[in-house]
Design a protein around this motif. Sequence first.
Motif, PDB file in Angstrom:
ATOM      1  N   LYS A 171       9.760  19.453  87.780  1.00 58.96           N
ATOM      2  CA  LYS A 171       9.905  20.820  88.258  1.00 58.96           C
ATOM      3  C   LYS A 171       8.689  21.231  89.069  1.00 58.96           C
ATOM      4  O   LYS A 171       7.549  20.866  88.752  1.00 58.96           O
ATOM      5  N   GLY A 172       8.948  21.995  90.126  1.00 58.87           N
ATOM      6  CA  GLY A 172       7.861  22.565  90.919  1.00 58.87           C
ATOM      7  C   GLY A 172       8.118  24.035  91.160  1.00 58.87           C
ATOM      8  O   GLY A 172       9.273  24.476  91.254  1.00 58.87           O
ATOM      9  N   LEU A 173       7.041  24.819  91.226  1.00 57.29           N
ATOM     10  CA  LEU A 173       7.145  26.247  91.514  1.00 57.29           C
ATOM     11  C   LEU A 173       5.917  26.672  92.299  1.00 57.29           C
ATOM     12  O   LEU A 173       4.784  26.321  91.941  1.00 57.29           O
ATOM     13  N   GLY A 174       6.133  27.404  93.389  1.00 61.68           N
ATOM     14  CA  GLY A 174       5.018  27.850  94.207  1.00 61.68           C
ATOM     15  C   GLY A 174       5.087  29.329  94.505  1.00 61.68           C
ATOM     16  O   GLY A 174       6.176  29.910  94.565  1.00 61.68           O
ATOM     17  N   ILE A 175       3.929  29.955  94.705  1.00 60.40           N
ATOM     18  CA  ILE A 175       3.871  31.361  95.073  1.00 60.40           C
ATOM     19  C   ILE A 175       2.683  31.576  96.000  1.00 60.40           C
ATOM     20  O   ILE A 175       1.596  31.049  95.775  1.00 60.40           O
ATOM     21  N   ASP A 176       2.938  32.299  97.083  1.00 57.12           N
ATOM     22  CA  ASP A 176       1.916  32.641  98.064  1.00 57.12           C
ATOM     23  C   ASP A 176       1.956  34.157  98.249  1.00 57.12           C
ATOM     24  O   ASP A 176       2.939  34.703  98.752  1.00 57.12           O
ATOM     25  N   THR A 177       0.888  34.841  97.834  1.00 56.66           N
ATOM     26  CA  THR A 177       0.892  36.303  97.906  1.00 56.66           C
ATOM     27  C   THR A 177       0.629  36.822  99.314  1.00 56.66           C
ATOM     28  O   THR A 177       0.824  38.010  99.576  1.00 56.66           O
ATOM     29  N   GLY A 178       0.175  35.963 100.223  1.00 56.18           N
ATOM     30  CA  GLY A 178      -0.042  36.414 101.597  1.00 56.18           C
ATOM     31  C   GLY A 178      -1.301  37.240 101.748  1.00 56.18           C
ATOM     32  O   GLY A 178      -2.348  36.914 101.186  1.00 56.18           O
ATOM     33  N   ASP A 179      -1.218  38.333 102.502  1.00 50.97           N
ATOM     34  CA  ASP A 179      -2.390  39.149 102.806  1.00 50.97           C
ATOM     35  C   ASP A 179      -3.041  39.687 101.537  1.00 50.97           C
ATOM     36  O   ASP A 179      -2.355  39.963 100.549  1.00 50.97           O
ATOM     37  N   PRO A 180      -4.373  39.876 101.564  1.00 53.25           N
ATOM     38  CA  PRO A 180      -5.083  40.376 100.377  1.00 53.25           C
ATOM     39  C   PRO A 180      -4.544  41.730  99.921  1.00 53.25           C
ATOM     40  O   PRO A 180      -4.225  42.595 100.720  1.00 53.25           O
ATOM     41  N   ARG A 181      -4.445  41.863  98.603  1.00 55.97           N
ATOM     42  CA  ARG A 181      -4.055  43.128  97.996  1.00 55.97           C
ATOM     43  C   ARG A 181      -5.122  43.525  96.985  1.00 55.97           C
ATOM     44  O   ARG A 181      -5.628  42.694  96.244  1.00 55.97           O
ATOM     45  N   MET A 227      -7.457  30.662  95.239  1.00 53.39           N
ATOM     46  CA  MET A 227      -7.459  32.085  94.933  1.00 53.39           C
ATOM     47  C   MET A 227      -8.660  32.710  95.619  1.00 53.39           C
ATOM     48  O   MET A 227      -9.755  32.136  95.634  1.00 53.39           O
ATOM     49  N   THR A 228      -8.465  33.868  96.224  1.00 52.07           N
ATOM     50  CA  THR A 228      -9.591  34.609  96.795  1.00 52.07           C
ATOM     51  C   THR A 228      -9.806  35.870  95.981  1.00 52.07           C
ATOM     52  O   THR A 228      -8.861  36.574  95.634  1.00 52.07           O
ATOM     53  N   VAL A 229     -11.062  36.129  95.662  1.00 51.31           N
ATOM     54  CA  VAL A 229     -11.460  37.348  94.967  1.00 51.31           C
ATOM     55  C   VAL A 229     -12.575  37.972  95.789  1.00 51.31           C
ATOM     56  O   VAL A 229     -13.679  37.434  95.865  1.00 51.31           O
ATOM     57  N   GLY A 230     -12.270  39.102  96.439  1.00 52.91           N
ATOM     58  CA  GLY A 230     -13.248  39.689  97.354  1.00 52.91           C
ATOM     59  C   GLY A 230     -13.494  38.743  98.510  1.00 52.91           C
ATOM     60  O   GLY A 230     -12.564  38.222  99.128  1.00 52.91           O
ATOM     61  N   PRO A 231     -14.782  38.435  98.806  1.00 52.48           N
ATOM     62  CA  PRO A 231     -15.083  37.560  99.934  1.00 52.48           C
ATOM     63  C   PRO A 231     -15.054  36.081  99.591  1.00 52.48           C
ATOM     64  O   PRO A 231     -15.243  35.241 100.457  1.00 52.48           O
ATOM     65  N   GLU A 266     -11.862  41.533  84.537  1.00 55.02           N
ATOM     66  CA  GLU A 266     -10.457  41.243  84.265  1.00 55.02           C
ATOM     67  C   GLU A 266      -9.610  41.748  85.426  1.00 55.02           C
ATOM     68  O   GLU A 266      -9.657  42.922  85.776  1.00 55.02           O
ATOM     69  N   ILE A 267      -8.869  40.826  86.016  1.00 53.89           N
ATOM     70  CA  ILE A 267      -8.009  41.154  87.146  1.00 53.89           C
ATOM     71  C   ILE A 267      -6.583  40.713  86.794  1.00 53.89           C
ATOM     72  O   ILE A 267      -6.381  39.605  86.310  1.00 53.89           O
ATOM     73  N   SER A 268      -5.630  41.580  87.015  1.00 51.25           N
ATOM     74  CA  SER A 268      -4.251  41.237  86.689  1.00 51.25           C
ATOM     75  C   SER A 268      -3.315  41.814  87.737  1.00 51.25           C
ATOM     76  O   SER A 268      -3.491  42.936  88.191  1.00 51.25           O
ATOM     77  N   LYS A 269      -2.320  41.005  88.119  1.00 48.93           N
ATOM     78  CA  LYS A 269      -1.338  41.453  89.103  1.00 48.93           C
ATOM     79  C   LYS A 269      -0.009  40.782  88.812  1.00 48.93           C
ATOM     80  O   LYS A 269       0.051  39.582  88.553  1.00 48.93           O
ATOM     81  N   THR A 270       1.036  41.554  88.832  1.00 47.66           N
ATOM     82  CA  THR A 270       2.392  41.032  88.686  1.00 47.66           C
ATOM     83  C   THR A 270       3.140  41.214  89.995  1.00 47.66           C
ATOM     84  O   THR A 270       3.259  42.334  90.490  1.00 47.66           O
ATOM     85  N   PRO A 297     -10.008  43.006  96.610  1.00 51.60           N
ATOM     86  CA  PRO A 297      -8.990  42.286  97.394  1.00 51.60           C
ATOM     87  C   PRO A 297      -8.804  40.871  96.845  1.00 51.60           C
ATOM     88  O   PRO A 297      -9.756  40.092  96.788  1.00 51.60           O
ATOM     89  N   THR A 298      -7.601  40.552  96.434  1.00 48.11           N
ATOM     90  CA  THR A 298      -7.331  39.277  95.778  1.00 48.11           C
ATOM     91  C   THR A 298      -6.026  38.682  96.299  1.00 48.11           C
ATOM     92  O   THR A 298      -5.054  39.394  96.502  1.00 48.11           O
ATOM     93  N   THR A 299      -6.030  37.382  96.514  1.00 48.87           N
ATOM     94  CA  THR A 299      -4.810  36.658  96.866  1.00 48.87           C
ATOM     95  C   THR A 299      -4.746  35.375  96.055  1.00 48.87           C
ATOM     96  O   THR A 299      -5.770  34.892  95.544  1.00 48.87           O
ATOM     97  N   TYR A 300      -3.554  34.803  95.940  1.00 48.78           N
ATOM     98  CA  TYR A 300      -3.445  33.460  95.379  1.00 48.78           C
ATOM     99  C   TYR A 300      -2.275  32.738  96.020  1.00 48.78           C
ATOM    100  O   TYR A 300      -1.256  33.324  96.342  1.00 48.78           O
TER     101      TYR A 300
END
Length: 267
Positions: free
Chosen positions: A226-236, A53-57, A166-170, A247-250
């Motif tokens: 079971k496996g599940l993956g998610i890649d948000t891509g470019d920072p949002r 996970m990236t949070v800022g820099p 607190e950071i939240s994103k759906t 700017p956060t990604t995971y």
Amino acid sequence: MTSRIRWAVAALAVVAGLGAARVEAQPAAVSGGGWEVSIAPLYLWASELDGAMTVGPRNVPIFMDFGTAVKNLSATFTFDAEVRKGRWGAFADLGFVRLGTDTEYDVIRPGRLTAKGRVELDNLIFETGGAAWLTRDFAVIGGVRTYTFSPNVTLGVADIDLREVEISKTNVDAIAGVTWRPKLSPRLTLLTRADMGAGQSDFTWSGLVAVEYHVKPAFGLLVGYKGLGIDTGDPRGLAAAGGLSVPTTYDVTHYGPVFAGTFHWGR
């Protein structure tokens, strides 16, 4: 293409190939006209978490094995349901996990201090969609998956005002895939599913391989992986405390064994 994505694509190709062969071999094998309902309330997914996970820099590696997750478990709720009538069906799955732990941080303000803090990580995964059954045991599926990732950090140091972070994103993503469920014996059913999708995420996927033992016509026991993956891509930019946009990604993968008691009506 990462190894996780290759695994997802390979799983989807295998399940699709096996199911397509089944469709060709049994073109008329479809369900009867009555309603069929299946639920798995409070199933256990002994999932590990791996990724970054990236949070800022800052880039923060994420890894939590199941034993560590159990020690830090604050709350959990899971529910899976399916309905079917003839060639058409619908499904919904909800999984919520809250992990919380007390920890210490180094805080530089104005000098290096140690702050006691509390970290809570909420993961909420919800998916719903429909299925078109081409045979009794093979279907193509499509729907929507939402993934909410909410880290919450509370710090406290005497005489220093540290705000709660607190950071939240759906993320909402469309998904498409296949499921194949042949009967291995009168009491055993093989359950497989693979899907992939995108939308607000760059890429998301899931896969399941399980076996269900039918103790009674209306009750079964399921074990699988079971496996599940998610890649948000470019920072949002996500809203943090104080109205800041961070700017956060995971890019994370959940994986592990699944155990459930299943209930069926209308079979």
